[in-house]
Design an enzyme around this catalytic site. Sequence first.
Site, PDB file in Angstrom:
ATOM      1  N   ASP A 272       0.826  -1.206   0.000  1.00 50.27           N
ATOM      2  CA  ASP A 272       0.000   0.000   0.000  1.00 50.27           C
ATOM      3  C   ASP A 272       0.861   1.257   0.000  1.00 50.27           C
ATOM      4  O   ASP A 272       2.090   1.188   0.151  1.00 50.27           O
ATOM      5  CB  ASP A 272      -0.905   0.013   1.233  1.00 50.27           C
ATOM      6  CG  ASP A 272      -2.046  -0.990   1.142  1.00 50.27           C
ATOM      7  OD1 ASP A 272      -2.473  -1.307   0.026  1.00 50.27           O
ATOM      8  OD2 ASP A 272      -2.506  -1.448   2.205  1.00 50.27           O
TER       9      ASP A 272
ATOM     10  N   TYR B 136       6.866  -9.777   6.481  1.00 47.75           N
ATOM     11  CA  TYR B 136       6.779  -8.339   6.714  1.00 47.75           C
ATOM     12  C   TYR B 136       7.376  -8.013   8.079  1.00 47.75           C
ATOM     13  O   TYR B 136       7.225  -8.772   9.040  1.00 47.75           O
ATOM     14  CB  TYR B 136       5.324  -7.859   6.689  1.00 47.75           C
ATOM     15  CG  TYR B 136       4.758  -7.680   5.305  1.00 47.75           C
ATOM     16  CD1 TYR B 136       4.859  -6.458   4.645  1.00 47.75           C
ATOM     17  CD2 TYR B 136       4.107  -8.731   4.652  1.00 47.75           C
ATOM     18  CE1 TYR B 136       4.326  -6.278   3.373  1.00 47.75           C
ATOM     19  CE2 TYR B 136       3.577  -8.560   3.382  1.00 47.75           C
ATOM     20  CZ  TYR B 136       3.689  -7.330   2.751  1.00 47.75           C
ATOM     21  OH  TYR B 136       3.165  -7.169   1.492  1.00 47.75           O
TER      22      TYR B 136
END
Length: 272
Positions: A54, A112
């Site tokens: 994002d 992540y």
Amino acid sequence: MTHKHCYALLVSYDGAAFAGFQKQAPLQTVQESVETALAAIGLPVGIEGGGRTDAGVHARGQVITFRTREIVDAAALPALLARHLPRGLAIRQALEAPWSFHARFSAQAKVYRYRVTTGPSPTAWEQRFTWTLPDLRGFPDVESVERLDEAPMRAVLAALEGWHDFKLLAHPRTSGKTRRLLLRATLETTERAAGGARYEFVFRSPGFLRHQVRNMVGLTLTAGLGKLEEGVLEPLLAAKGDRWRGPRSPGRGLMLEEILYAPKDDPFRPAA
């Protein structure tokens, strides 16, 4: 007959410079920037990304593939593309991959890392690449944070691991299968010389939902601040009741660390 070739790029970027990975004209995105650079060196092709980050989210180990009938000197690609890429985006490595390899669909898992900083005098790097607390937008009633309580945070992370329906911790418009396997949810802590600490959360899964990691971090920090109400976690992970209404961590603290492939498929893993 002309054969087609598949090429793989290992990419890093500073997410602050981009409105996410996927094309969103007229905004600057990673996909648009790489495709424009490839076209500038005579390769007008579309690319495939391993992770769809994002806006504001960084990457150290993004993987991109593209396909062409052209024979390309893969070793020369990083330098050739660097002349046409915007600041904050770099090709770390490039090579030819098997035709069957796909940056996204060949992946077995993604890793992540989310960084949080507490304490006084955050550095410029910490302000750009970590979530610095206190943050009145995320926790409006918390004016000072020196340390977080690690025990409840580790308890939340342990509960998040395994198979759960993460629908209530995902973007409201998330569709499709929301039951996912979280292989790893861990916390690493280091002291800061200026006071406070750096907290690094590492999450590993075959696939994440949009905003899932950022909401999991917000949930975990709420516990670390002693503000997570009893009985909230179990229904959230069973997709029962209302979605998570607490803080969602900002994109700037999140990094796509690595995309994992089977050893036989991973073009960037040295041959055994």
